[in-house]
Motif scaffolding. Sequence first.
Motif, mmCIF file in Angstrom:
data_model
loop_
_atom_site.group_PDB
_atom_site.id
_atom_site.type_symbol
_atom_site.label_atom_id
_atom_site.label_comp_id
_atom_site.label_asym_id
_atom_site.label_seq_id
_atom_site.Cartn_x
_atom_site.Cartn_y
_atom_site.Cartn_z
ATOM 1 N N THR A 47 25.782 -6.711 -27.710
ATOM 2 C CA THR A 47 25.401 -8.066 -28.108
ATOM 3 C C THR A 47 24.593 -8.754 -27.019
ATOM 4 O O THR A 47 23.566 -9.386 -27.297
ATOM 5 N N HIS A 89 20.517 -9.473 -27.277
ATOM 6 C CA HIS A 89 20.019 -10.846 -27.165
ATOM 7 C C HIS A 89 18.680 -10.865 -26.423
ATOM 8 O O HIS A 89 17.751 -11.574 -26.808
ATOM 9 N N ILE A 109 22.332 -14.736 -29.603
ATOM 10 C CA ILE A 109 23.785 -14.976 -29.600
ATOM 11 C C ILE A 109 24.006 -16.421 -30.020
ATOM 12 O O ILE A 109 23.553 -17.342 -29.357
ATOM 13 N N LYS A 160 28.862 -15.636 -33.046
ATOM 14 C CA LYS A 160 28.897 -14.333 -32.379
ATOM 15 C C LYS A 160 29.708 -14.416 -31.095
ATOM 16 O O LYS A 160 30.486 -13.518 -30.783
ATOM 17 N N SER A 216 24.065 -5.750 -32.809
ATOM 18 C CA SER A 216 25.303 -6.446 -32.442
ATOM 19 C C SER A 216 26.306 -6.422 -33.590
ATOM 20 O O SER A 216 27.504 -6.247 -33.372
ATOM 21 N N LYS A 217 25.831 -6.568 -34.822
ATOM 22 C CA LYS A 217 26.733 -6.532 -35.980
ATOM 23 C C LYS A 217 27.249 -5.125 -36.222
ATOM 24 O O LYS A 217 28.424 -4.928 -36.519
ATOM 25 N N ASN A 260 31.482 -12.258 -36.186
ATOM 26 C CA ASN A 260 30.230 -11.671 -35.721
ATOM 27 C C ASN A 260 29.348 -11.200 -36.863
ATOM 28 O O ASN A 260 28.139 -11.161 -36.734
#
Length: 194
Positions: free
Chosen positions: A10, A14, A21, A25, A144-145, A187
């Motif tokens: 994450t 970014h 973010i 998140k 990130s997900k 998230n």
Amino acid sequence: LVYTMPIFVTVISHFKLNEKINVYKMLGLFSGLIGLLFILGGGILHVDQNVILGELCVLIAALSWGIANVYSKLKFKHTDMIHMNAWQLLTGAVMLLIFSFILEPSRPIHWSNEAILSLLFNGLFSTALTFVVWFWILNQIEASKASMALMFVPVLGLLFGWLQLHEPVTFSILIGAFMICIGIFMNTYQFKKV
């Protein structure tokens, strides 16, 4: 500790993938981290000098895994996933084979039907197929997900440890699993902007 990887992904995403973010998140990552700490329990507070190096290596592995995921998303978006994974797995298998000859004691191998089936299942299904699917998912959604969903692994490990190995599930573990689920939800859910 290796499932701190979503935190690294994450943060790196970014800056490198423009996956900003937001508050949700950040809350999700914090909740997932707190959940992992609950699952690890009080043992993490009793620092054993003999274990510190191993724990640092695990954290470096999580960071490396996170960097590799972001790098794959950046560089291999239009690459055939099957070929990419085949080369990665072949390279890894050769390196492990070489290191096993150097570091492992030599014992005779008993090739039973169960051993062969286990090797095929772990090599083809648990590793090759799942990595192809993982890299496909990584190319479809935000890194990130995708990585945050991997926080389900410790939760599922606890569930199957309880079901199959009759390992105890404490209140602390239940709180940790709940916090991880909240973190994943925070998230991955698309909250409406106010």
